[in-house]
Design an enzyme around this catalytic site. Sequence first.
Site, PDB file in Angstrom:
ATOM      1  N   TYR A  25       9.153  -1.581   7.340  1.00 44.93           N
ATOM      2  CA  TYR A  25       8.245  -1.316   6.236  1.00 44.93           C
ATOM      3  C   TYR A  25       8.574  -2.248   5.073  1.00 44.93           C
ATOM      4  O   TYR A  25       9.751  -2.527   4.806  1.00 44.93           O
ATOM      5  CB  TYR A  25       8.372   0.137   5.784  1.00 44.93           C
TER       6      TYR A  25
ATOM      7  N   ASP B 275       7.442   0.042 -10.683  1.00 46.59           N
ATOM      8  CA  ASP B 275       6.384   0.079  -9.681  1.00 46.59           C
ATOM      9  C   ASP B 275       5.101   0.599 -10.321  1.00 46.59           C
ATOM     10  O   ASP B 275       4.684   1.739 -10.104  1.00 46.59           O
ATOM     11  CB  ASP B 275       6.811   0.976  -8.517  1.00 46.59           C
TER      12      ASP B 275
ATOM     13  N   ASP C  80       2.865  -2.624   1.900  1.00 41.38           N
ATOM     14  CA  ASP C  80       2.205  -1.877   0.840  1.00 41.38           C
ATOM     15  C   ASP C  80       1.247  -2.805   0.102  1.00 41.38           C
ATOM     16  O   ASP C  80       1.671  -3.754  -0.553  1.00 41.38           O
ATOM     17  CB  ASP C  80       3.280  -1.332  -0.105  1.00 41.38           C
TER      18      ASP C  80
ATOM     19  N   ASP D 274      -0.813  -1.763  -2.288  1.00 41.62           N
ATOM     20  CA  ASP D 274      -1.196  -1.109  -3.543  1.00 41.62           C
ATOM     21  C   ASP D 274      -2.682  -0.716  -3.496  1.00 41.62           C
ATOM     22  O   ASP D 274      -3.140  -0.157  -2.517  1.00 41.62           O
ATOM     23  CB  ASP D 274      -0.874  -1.997  -4.742  1.00 41.62           C
TER      24      ASP D 274
ATOM     25  N   HIS E 174      -1.300  -0.761   4.032  1.00 38.66           N
ATOM     26  CA  HIS E 174      -1.923   0.459   3.525  1.00 38.66           C
ATOM     27  C   HIS E 174      -2.442   0.206   2.118  1.00 38.66           C
ATOM     28  O   HIS E 174      -1.831  -0.499   1.313  1.00 38.66           O
ATOM     29  CB  HIS E 174      -0.995   1.675   3.611  1.00 38.66           C
TER      30      HIS E 174
ATOM     31  N   GLU F 117      -4.326   2.179  -1.268  1.00 38.43           N
ATOM     32  CA  GLU F 117      -4.313   3.513  -1.855  1.00 38.43           C
ATOM     33  C   GLU F 117      -5.483   3.752  -2.792  1.00 38.43           C
ATOM     34  O   GLU F 117      -6.218   2.820  -3.152  1.00 38.43           O
ATOM     35  CB  GLU F 117      -2.992   3.750  -2.579  1.00 38.43           C
TER      36      GLU F 117
ATOM     37  N   CYS G 111       4.456   5.036  -8.995  1.00 39.13           N
ATOM     38  CA  CYS G 111       5.075   5.562  -7.779  1.00 39.13           C
ATOM     39  C   CYS G 111       4.390   6.855  -7.371  1.00 39.13           C
ATOM     40  O   CYS G 111       4.110   7.724  -8.212  1.00 39.13           O
ATOM     41  CB  CYS G 111       6.567   5.795  -8.022  1.00 39.13           C
TER      42      CYS G 111
ATOM     43  N   ARG H  59      -4.055   5.130   2.225  1.00 42.17           N
ATOM     44  CA  ARG H  59      -3.142   6.050   1.540  1.00 42.17           C
ATOM     45  C   ARG H  59      -3.917   6.820   0.473  1.00 42.17           C
ATOM     46  O   ARG H  59      -4.680   6.229  -0.293  1.00 42.17           O
ATOM     47  CB  ARG H  59      -1.999   5.272   0.891  1.00 42.17           C
TER      48      ARG H  59
ATOM     49  N   GLU I  43       0.275  10.897   0.647  1.00 41.81           N
ATOM     50  CA  GLU I  43       1.477  10.804  -0.171  1.00 41.81           C
ATOM     51  C   GLU I  43       1.853  12.153  -0.783  1.00 41.81           C
ATOM     52  O   GLU I  43       0.995  12.963  -1.141  1.00 41.81           O
ATOM     53  CB  GLU I  43       1.260   9.760  -1.271  1.00 41.81           C
TER      54      GLU I  43
ATOM     55  N   ASN J 243       6.150   9.861   4.331  1.00 48.90           N
ATOM     56  CA  ASN J 243       7.014   9.051   3.470  1.00 48.90           C
ATOM     57  C   ASN J 243       8.263   9.858   3.126  1.00 48.90           C
ATOM     58  O   ASN J 243       8.198  10.804   2.347  1.00 48.90           O
ATOM     59  CB  ASN J 243       6.255   8.673   2.195  1.00 48.90           C
TER      60      ASN J 243
END
Length: 302
Positions: free
Chosen positions: A48, A62, A89, A91, A116, A118, A126, A161, A191, A213
Amino acid sequence: MLHSTVTPSQKRQAFRAGLASGTIQRFPGAFTPLSARLIQEKGFEGVYISGAVMANELGLPDIGLTTLTEVAQRGAQISRTTDLPTLIDGDTGFGEPMNVARTVQLLEDAGVAGVHLEDQVNPKRCGHLDGKEVVDQATAVNRIRAAVQARRDPDFVIMARTDIRGVEGLEAATERAKALADAGADAIFAEAMADLSEFEAMRRAVDVPILANMTEFGKSELFTVQQLQDVGVNMVIFPVSLLRIAMGAIERGLDALAAEGSLQSQVPTMQTRARLYELVDYEAYSAFDADVFTFDLANNRS
């Protein structure tokens, strides 16, 4: 030597096969290309690439400050060092649907196996912090539709996500997951699930693979791989774990150096020179060009 000889297409096919295998896929988070090689050597199914880790490595929080160029570059650096599939990721996709489309294609070019995307608003944060905001369902769905439409390699995995669980609750999360799967998402990353029963609810809600996760200090208990598999989770990530382990060791080492004036007390906990050279496959470079390998590893165990 140098880069993996497994092609991105082969890695993507392996990723899809793993998700469909009935055996949970374990993807520890690599914080460097070399750590990805160690993940492979230890027998895990994939690697990952965490957005939080990429930001933190740059000394940033983040909150969406990294750029697509930085993310794609790091994705390529890590992916080329391992034979395993990598999930990165992405974002929020770095903008509107057209930006999402470009994100998918650049990450395909980088050699990652999947991404992924989101449904948070920008500036994001985060997923295990309070105060998140999510976009409306139409916007979230359009992001995934754009990603699917932009994909050139049909084996490239597009995962959706959703962070809505922490904003509107579990029922909203399952409903959004259904909509994202209907939009073409190959898998769902829900998440900040609170407990195993919530993962079970997500499993019942969608027919595509689901991800858990297991990040430390977050909203979810740190369930075992077996516990997650037992409730139908197909994949688990440990996004920041290796960075946290490494930074903890670095901090302890610096404290020892400041207090003792030497790192002699820390040497037993360090990776040896010989072990490092094994990981970077120094001997293979010797086979390619004997001029670069001028010592005997057996006599260099420090």
